[in-house]
Scaffold this motif. Structure first.
Motif, PDB file in Angstrom:
ATOM      1  N   UNK A 184       0.823  -1.222   0.000  1.00  0.00           N
ATOM      2  CA  UNK A 184       0.000   0.000   0.000  1.00  0.00           C
ATOM      3  C   UNK A 184       0.853   1.267   0.000  1.00  0.00           C
ATOM      4  N   UNK A 185       2.129   1.146  -0.362  1.00  0.00           N
ATOM      5  CA  UNK A 185       3.034   2.294  -0.345  1.00  0.00           C
ATOM      6  C   UNK A 185       3.874   2.269  -1.616  1.00  0.00           C
ATOM      7  N   UNK A 186       4.313   3.446  -2.081  1.00  0.00           N
ATOM      8  CA  UNK A 186       5.191   3.457  -3.254  1.00  0.00           C
ATOM      9  C   UNK A 186       6.654   3.617  -2.852  1.00  0.00           C
ATOM     10  N   UNK A 187       6.913   3.516  -1.536  1.00  0.00           N
ATOM     11  CA  UNK A 187       8.292   3.642  -1.056  1.00  0.00           C
ATOM     12  C   UNK A 187       8.748   2.349  -0.393  1.00  0.00           C
ATOM     13  N   UNK A 188       9.922   1.880  -0.801  1.00  0.00           N
ATOM     14  CA  UNK A 188      10.558   0.734  -0.139  1.00  0.00           C
ATOM     15  C   UNK A 188      11.644   1.259   0.780  1.00  0.00           C
ATOM     16  N   UNK A 189      12.005   0.460   1.759  1.00  0.00           N
ATOM     17  CA  UNK A 189      13.026   0.866   2.717  1.00  0.00           C
ATOM     18  C   UNK A 189      14.000  -0.293   2.884  1.00  0.00           C
ATOM     19  N   UNK A 190      15.268  -0.022   2.576  1.00  0.00           N
ATOM     20  CA  UNK A 190      16.316  -1.020   2.846  1.00  0.00           C
ATOM     21  C   UNK A 190      16.866  -0.689   4.224  1.00  0.00           C
ATOM     22  N   UNK A 191      16.734  -1.604   5.176  1.00  0.00           N
ATOM     23  CA  UNK A 191      17.148  -1.233   6.524  1.00  0.00           C
ATOM     24  C   UNK A 191      18.214  -2.147   7.125  1.00  0.00           C
ATOM     25  N   UNK A 192      18.681  -3.109   6.395  1.00  0.00           N
ATOM     26  CA  UNK A 192      19.870  -3.870   6.788  1.00  0.00           C
ATOM     27  C   UNK A 192      20.668  -4.124   5.521  1.00  0.00           C
ATOM     28  N   UNK A 193      21.983  -3.959   5.637  1.00  0.00           N
ATOM     29  CA  UNK A 193      22.842  -4.213   4.480  1.00  0.00           C
ATOM     30  C   UNK A 193      24.244  -4.447   4.996  1.00  0.00           C
ATOM     31  N   UNK A 194      24.795  -5.618   4.753  1.00  0.00           N
ATOM     32  CA  UNK A 194      26.169  -5.882   5.203  1.00  0.00           C
ATOM     33  C   UNK A 194      26.825  -6.954   4.324  1.00  0.00           C
ATOM     34  N   UNK A 195      28.138  -6.801   4.201  1.00  0.00           N
ATOM     35  CA  UNK A 195      28.978  -7.807   3.550  1.00  0.00           C
ATOM     36  C   UNK A 195      29.968  -8.299   4.607  1.00  0.00           C
ATOM     37  N   UNK A 196      30.140  -9.611   4.694  1.00  0.00           N
ATOM     38  CA  UNK A 196      31.072 -10.182   5.660  1.00  0.00           C
ATOM     39  C   UNK A 196      32.453  -9.530   5.527  1.00  0.00           C
ATOM     40  N   UNK A 197      33.096  -9.312   6.668  1.00  0.00           N
ATOM     41  CA  UNK A 197      34.367  -8.565   6.661  1.00  0.00           C
ATOM     42  C   UNK A 197      35.402  -9.176   5.719  1.00  0.00           C
ATOM     43  N   UNK A 198      35.388 -10.503   5.588  1.00  0.00           N
ATOM     44  CA  UNK A 198      36.378 -11.174   4.738  1.00  0.00           C
ATOM     45  C   UNK A 198      36.092 -10.967   3.250  1.00  0.00           C
ATOM     46  N   UNK A 199      34.898 -10.499   2.939  1.00  0.00           N
ATOM     47  CA  UNK A 199      34.517 -10.362   1.528  1.00  0.00           C
ATOM     48  C   UNK A 199      34.299  -8.913   1.113  1.00  0.00           C
ATOM     49  N   UNK A 200      34.638  -7.979   1.992  1.00  0.00           N
ATOM     50  CA  UNK A 200      34.448  -6.569   1.655  1.00  0.00           C
ATOM     51  C   UNK A 200      35.524  -6.085   0.681  1.00  0.00           C
ATOM     52  N   UNK A 235      17.038   4.637   2.479  1.00  0.00           N
ATOM     53  CA  UNK A 235      18.071   3.883   3.168  1.00  0.00           C
ATOM     54  C   UNK A 235      18.610   4.798   4.259  1.00  0.00           C
ATOM     55  N   UNK A 236      19.078   4.262   5.368  1.00  0.00           N
ATOM     56  CA  UNK A 236      19.671   5.160   6.358  1.00  0.00           C
ATOM     57  C   UNK A 236      20.954   4.566   6.895  1.00  0.00           C
ATOM     58  N   UNK A 237      21.835   5.437   7.344  1.00  0.00           N
ATOM     59  CA  UNK A 237      23.153   5.015   7.816  1.00  0.00           C
ATOM     60  C   UNK A 237      23.714   6.059   8.759  1.00  0.00           C
ATOM     61  N   UNK A 238      24.657   5.613   9.572  1.00  0.00           N
ATOM     62  CA  UNK A 238      25.319   6.537  10.494  1.00  0.00           C
ATOM     63  C   UNK A 238      26.092   7.563   9.670  1.00  0.00           C
ATOM     64  N   UNK A 239      26.032   8.847  10.067  1.00  0.00           N
ATOM     65  CA  UNK A 239      26.691   9.886   9.263  1.00  0.00           C
ATOM     66  C   UNK A 239      28.199   9.644   9.086  1.00  0.00           C
ATOM     67  N   UNK A 240      28.825   8.946  10.029  1.00  0.00           N
ATOM     68  CA  UNK A 240      30.270   8.707   9.911  1.00  0.00           C
ATOM     69  C   UNK A 240      30.600   7.460   9.081  1.00  0.00           C
ATOM     70  N   UNK A 241      29.583   6.800   8.547  1.00  0.00           N
ATOM     71  CA  UNK A 241      29.806   5.566   7.774  1.00  0.00           C
ATOM     72  C   UNK A 241      30.125   5.926   6.322  1.00  0.00           C
ATOM     73  N   UNK A 242      31.400   6.210   6.087  1.00  0.00           N
ATOM     74  CA  UNK A 242      31.832   6.732   4.791  1.00  0.00           C
ATOM     75  C   UNK A 242      31.662   5.693   3.682  1.00  0.00           C
ATOM     76  N   UNK A 243      31.908   4.407   3.987  1.00  0.00           N
ATOM     77  CA  UNK A 243      31.768   3.371   2.960  1.00  0.00           C
ATOM     78  C   UNK A 243      30.319   3.307   2.479  1.00  0.00           C
ATOM     79  N   UNK A 244      29.374   3.343   3.434  1.00  0.00           N
ATOM     80  CA  UNK A 244      27.955   3.307   3.061  1.00  0.00           C
ATOM     81  C   UNK A 244      27.594   4.551   2.255  1.00  0.00           C
TER      82      UNK A 244
END
Ligand SMILES: CC(C)(COP(=O)(O)OP(=O)(O)OC[C@H]1O[C@@H](n2cnc3c(N)ncnc32)[C@H](O)[C@@H]1OP(=O)(O)O)[C@@H](O)C(=O)NCCC(=O)NCCS
Length: 160
Positions: free
Chosen positions: A75-91, A118-127
């Motif tokens: 019922x919405x036209x907006x999606x929200x990605x709220x988790x996103x991670x790559x294992x440290x060994x594969x980054x 999408x949201x992320x910590x302001x200091x998360x430069x990679x994101x």
């Protein structure tokens, strides 16, 4: 960045199954990244009781290398990605970029979504760099001090 090759990695996203659930829960971040996203085991528990949650394993060939979760209520036209991670060994191998492309393609294919946030910590430069390169535009901080960014999907995406 390590082991970067010129070719696009063979990355796809897959629904959670009894077979890949434990592998997703076992993925790890570097200590200085742990505050950037909730742990996968907690996210998977959350997904069990939230019918809107769409958890996905990120696969490189037959290996589980990451995890993401989004919602796209009908019922919405907006999606929200709220988790996103790559294992440290594969980054640092282009997997995050490829997985983002895949989830945006999946979301576009749903047909009813016009915006992705999408949201992320302001200091998360990679994101920040990852999302900006995909076209996300920063909108400012939310009440929890997290940066919100929005992507307007091309109108044709739902037709692919
Ligand atoms: C953010 C994250 C998913 C990126 O995944 P990744 O597979 O390492 O990223 P990629 O190798 O595909 O790189 C994609 C782009 O991200 C940016 N990036 C990745 N790592 C970076 C770093 N350490 N510093 C700055 N930018 C970085 C770059 O712009 C890169 O593109 P480029 O190499 O063409 O410049 C990964 O670092 C991660 O899981 N971090 C911890 C969890 C997290 O912060 N999740 C996001 C919360 S919303």
């Amino acid at each position: 960045m390590t082991e970067r090759s010129g070719s696009t990695p063979d990355i796809r996203i897959a629904p959670l199954t009894p077979a890949n659930r434990a592998l997703v829960a076992a993925l790890r971040l570097a200590p200085d990244q742990m505050d950037f996203v909730a742990g996968n085991a907690a996210s998977l528990r959350e997904a069990r009781s939230d019918h809107d949650a769409r958890p996905r394993a990120i696969m490189a060939g037959d290996r589980v290398v990451g995890f993401l979760m989004y919602e796209a209520p009908s019922d919405d036209d907006e999606a929200r990605i709220y988790r996103f991670m790559i294992d440290r060994a594969s980054q640092g191998k282009g997997y995050g970029k490829a997985a983002l492309r895949e989830v945006l393609r999946e979301i576009g294919g749903l047909g009813h979504i016009r915006h992705v946030s999408i949201c992320y910590e302001p200091e998360n430069e990679a994101a920040r760099q990852l999302y900006r390169a995909a076209g996300f535009v920063e909108e400012g901080l939310d009440e929890d001090g997290e940066m919100i960014a929005d992507l307007a999907l091309p109108a044709s995406m739902g037709d692919q």
